[in-house]
Design a protein around this motif. Sequence first.
Motif, PDB file in Angstrom:
ATOM      1  N   ARG A   1       0.838  -1.202   0.000  1.00 13.51           N
ATOM      2  CA  ARG A   1       0.000   0.000   0.000  1.00 13.51           C
ATOM      3  C   ARG A   1       0.869   1.247   0.000  1.00 13.51           C
ATOM      4  O   ARG A   1       2.002   1.221   0.465  1.00 13.51           O
ATOM      5  CB  ARG A   1      -0.958   0.002   1.188  1.00 13.51           C
ATOM      6  CG  ARG A   1      -0.291   0.135   2.547  1.00 13.51           C
ATOM      7  CD  ARG A   1      -1.322  -0.023   3.660  1.00 13.51           C
ATOM      8  NE  ARG A   1      -0.716   0.078   4.988  1.00 13.51           N
ATOM      9  CZ  ARG A   1      -1.363  -0.150   6.126  1.00 13.51           C
ATOM     10  NH1 ARG A   1      -2.652  -0.500   6.097  1.00 13.51           N
ATOM     11  NH2 ARG A   1      -0.731  -0.028   7.279  1.00 13.51           N
TER      12      ARG A   1
ATOM     13  N   TYR B   1      -1.895  -2.288  -3.716  1.00 10.50           N
ATOM     14  CA  TYR B   1      -1.395  -2.948  -4.913  1.00 10.50           C
ATOM     15  C   TYR B   1      -1.095  -4.413  -4.604  1.00 10.50           C
ATOM     16  O   TYR B   1      -0.618  -4.745  -3.513  1.00 10.50           O
ATOM     17  CB  TYR B   1      -0.099  -2.306  -5.383  1.00 10.50           C
ATOM     18  CG  TYR B   1      -0.181  -0.841  -5.717  1.00 10.50           C
ATOM     19  CD1 TYR B   1       0.008   0.127  -4.734  1.00 10.50           C
ATOM     20  CD2 TYR B   1      -0.426  -0.422  -7.021  1.00 10.50           C
ATOM     21  CE1 TYR B   1      -0.050   1.473  -5.036  1.00 10.50           C
ATOM     22  CE2 TYR B   1      -0.478   0.926  -7.335  1.00 10.50           C
ATOM     23  CZ  TYR B   1      -0.291   1.867  -6.335  1.00 10.50           C
ATOM     24  OH  TYR B   1      -0.343   3.197  -6.647  1.00 10.50           O
TER      25      TYR B   1
ATOM     26  N   GLY C   1      -3.580  -1.031  -8.822  1.00  9.10           N
ATOM     27  CA  GLY C   1      -3.954  -0.484  -7.519  1.00  9.10           C
ATOM     28  C   GLY C   1      -5.444  -0.238  -7.374  1.00  9.10           C
ATOM     29  O   GLY C   1      -6.167  -0.042  -8.347  1.00  9.10           O
TER      30      GLY C   1
END
Length: 115
Positions: A38, A94, A108
């Motif tokens: 992230r 992601y 993402g």
Amino acid sequence: QVRLVESGGGLVQAGGSLRLSCAASGSIFSFTDMSWHRQAPGKQRELVATISSGGTTNYTDSVKGRFTISRDNVNNTIYLQMNSLKPEDTAVYYCRARKTFYSSWGQGTQVTVSS
């Protein structure tokens, strides 16, 4: 080459739950590990959770006990179940597939946790 597509992000209140999915265009069985990362605004991307081809999981300390990573080798998908969400979990999430000399990232999915 495998393509990864994340889904399941959204806006949720603190204490709520979300389940992220990462669908691969091909088999994930051969990958050494799959992982979720992230990136929050203004911060570096960080590793959140990994799952090996054998099913071993690891988590960053801040999500232990709240997040669960899993994989479905039949449907070539990995998941991140996120419970007890906090505002500091807000980020773009992601997924990544990795094996020797090869790594692939998804585009993402945004997760926003309101207080």
